[in-house]
Design an enzyme around this catalytic site. Structure first.
Site, mmCIF file in Angstrom:
data_model
loop_
_atom_site.group_PDB
_atom_site.id
_atom_site.type_symbol
_atom_site.label_atom_id
_atom_site.label_comp_id
_atom_site.label_asym_id
_atom_site.label_seq_id
_atom_site.Cartn_x
_atom_site.Cartn_y
_atom_site.Cartn_z
ATOM 1 N N GLU A 1 96.105 -39.651 72.042
ATOM 2 C CA GLU A 1 97.460 -39.453 72.557
ATOM 3 C C GLU A 1 97.844 -40.531 73.564
ATOM 4 O O GLU A 1 98.803 -40.369 74.316
ATOM 5 C CB GLU A 1 97.578 -38.074 73.215
ATOM 6 C CG GLU A 1 96.839 -37.896 74.519
ATOM 7 C CD GLU A 1 95.365 -37.557 74.362
ATOM 8 O OE1 GLU A 1 94.770 -37.068 75.325
ATOM 9 O OE2 GLU A 1 94.801 -37.793 73.270
ATOM 10 N N ASP B 1 99.713 -41.350 78.822
ATOM 11 C CA ASP B 1 98.861 -40.316 78.263
ATOM 12 C C ASP B 1 99.615 -38.983 78.290
ATOM 13 O O ASP B 1 100.263 -38.649 79.294
ATOM 14 C CB ASP B 1 97.568 -40.210 79.083
ATOM 15 C CG ASP B 1 96.508 -39.385 78.371
ATOM 16 O OD1 ASP B 1 95.930 -39.905 77.414
ATOM 17 O OD2 ASP B 1 96.272 -38.237 78.780
ATOM 18 N N ASP C 1 100.529 -33.629 65.835
ATOM 19 C CA ASP C 1 100.973 -34.853 65.163
ATOM 20 C C ASP C 1 102.484 -35.026 65.285
ATOM 21 O O ASP C 1 102.985 -36.138 65.499
ATOM 22 C CB ASP C 1 100.571 -34.825 63.683
ATOM 23 C CG ASP C 1 99.071 -35.003 63.485
ATOM 24 O OD1 ASP C 1 98.381 -35.400 64.448
ATOM 25 O OD2 ASP C 1 98.601 -34.758 62.358
ATOM 26 N N ASN D 1 97.109 -28.966 71.316
ATOM 27 C CA ASN D 1 96.553 -28.831 69.970
ATOM 28 C C ASN D 1 95.854 -27.487 69.785
ATOM 29 O O ASN D 1 95.957 -26.867 68.716
ATOM 30 C CB ASN D 1 95.566 -29.971 69.695
ATOM 31 C CG ASN D 1 96.261 -31.250 69.276
ATOM 32 O OD1 ASN D 1 97.348 -31.212 68.700
ATOM 33 N ND2 ASN D 1 95.644 -32.379 69.568
ATOM 34 N N HIS E 1 96.891 -28.750 65.175
ATOM 35 C CA HIS E 1 96.938 -30.214 65.060
ATOM 36 C C HIS E 1 98.179 -30.740 64.330
ATOM 37 O O HIS E 1 98.694 -31.806 64.699
ATOM 38 C CB HIS E 1 95.658 -30.723 64.393
ATOM 39 C CG HIS E 1 94.464 -30.647 65.315
ATOM 40 N ND1 HIS E 1 94.177 -31.626 66.237
ATOM 41 C CD2 HIS E 1 93.515 -29.691 65.464
ATOM 42 C CE1 HIS E 1 93.092 -31.288 66.914
ATOM 43 N NE2 HIS E 1 92.671 -30.113 66.466
#
Length: 303
Positions: free
Chosen positions: A217, A173, A190, A181, A186
């Site tokens: 994630e 994680d 990505d 973010n 965002h």
């Protein structure tokens, strides 16, 4: 992308037919030859051809029976089959198509027609396999998706329980990803996930190892034939590889750059009754890694 020539199996009891078809196909494809039904099945099982050109009238085992057995075997069920036969009645052609043949070519065959139909059906095979691959890939990271992981995990769990081989599973994680973010946006998040996927994949050197995006994630790693010591060492490498990316993360309370937490567990001779138990153990250790301050690996060795 795989650029190897596609494989075509020619099964015909007539040596002249085999030779003519082989000469036609060899410039573009890898050609396998069989002179009877048993040989056709053996070569199909061993080489998994993309396409089979199958004579209907062969001694001992006719083409219909060969087709039935090809379809019944998971290793050969996906091979496309074109019947090549002197039986040119409409009912003969219909019978073959209803049994699962992709096409029907009447003898004496025309070389141009044979090549055109072979090319058409091999193109369909390529397209089908591409769609199957896309159905198993996460579009953002290009890791395996959850569906693919579930399929492989079920198979590897059963194999490990049957053989007694170790099976390790890890959950990874990204630390403070929501904060990343929120601060960077965002699209930047990505890009981080794609970079993470590349770093994780670079650490997996065996074809059997699988990394999959499990959600958001979170990445799950499945390591067949890998004991706890080996798996833990590999996850330390993964953590180091992510740290080496040096991705700034000013919103993280863990470090100034991007880090990950990893929890894992290993199936041993007497540990865990179900696949869900092993996964739950890895999940608990991921939670423990987060509770202990993140940016670390927590592992449970087998009982």
């Amino acid at each position: 992308m795989n650029h190897e020539p596609q494989k075509v199996l020619v099964a015909d009891d007539d040596a002249m037919n085999r030779q003519v078809l082989a000469e036609l196909l060899k410039p573009e494809y890898t050609v396998l030859l069989a002179k009877n039904g048993e040989q056709a099945l053996e070569r199909a099982q061993r080489h998994a051809p993309d396409l089979v050109l199958l004579d209907v009238m062969m001694p001992d085992m006719d083409g219909y029976e060969v087709l039935r057995r090809l379809r019944a075997d998971p290793h050969t069920a996906a091979s496309a089959v074109i019947f090549v036969s002197g039986m040119d009645r409409p009912e003969d052609e219909a019978n073959g198509l209803m049994m699962g043949a992709a096409d029907y070519i009447a003898k004496p065959f025309n070389a141009t027609v044979v090549m055109a139909r072979v090319a058409l059906h091999l193109q369909l095979v390529r397209q089908r396999r591409m769609l199957e691959r896309l159905a198993n890939i996460d579009g953002l990271t290009e890791l395996a998706n959850r569906r693919r992981f579930d399929e492989v995990y079920a198979t590897e769990w059963q194999r490990a329980r049957t053989t007694g081989a170790p099976l390790s599973l890890a959950l990874l994680d990204v630390d403070a990803f929501k904060q990343y973010n929120d601060r960077y946006g965002h699209p930047a998040g990505d890009r981080v996930l794609r970079a993470l996927a590349r770093a994780v994949t670079a650490c997996l050197r065996r074809p059997a190892d699988l990394a999959a995006r499990y959600g958001g994630e979170e990445v799950v790693l499945l390591l067949p034939d890998t004991d706890a010591v080996q798996a833990r060492a590999l996850m330390d490498q993964v953590g180091s590889a992510v740290a080496a990316l040096q991705i700034p993360h000013a919103a993280s309370h863990v470090a100034s750059t991007l880090t990950v937490s990893i929890g894992g567990a290993t199936l041993g001779a007497s540990a865990f009754e179900t696949a869900e138990d092993l996964f739950a153990a890895a999940d608990r250790h991921l939670y423990q890694a987060k509770q202990d301050g993140r940016n670390r690996v927590v592992w449970r060795a087998p009982a």
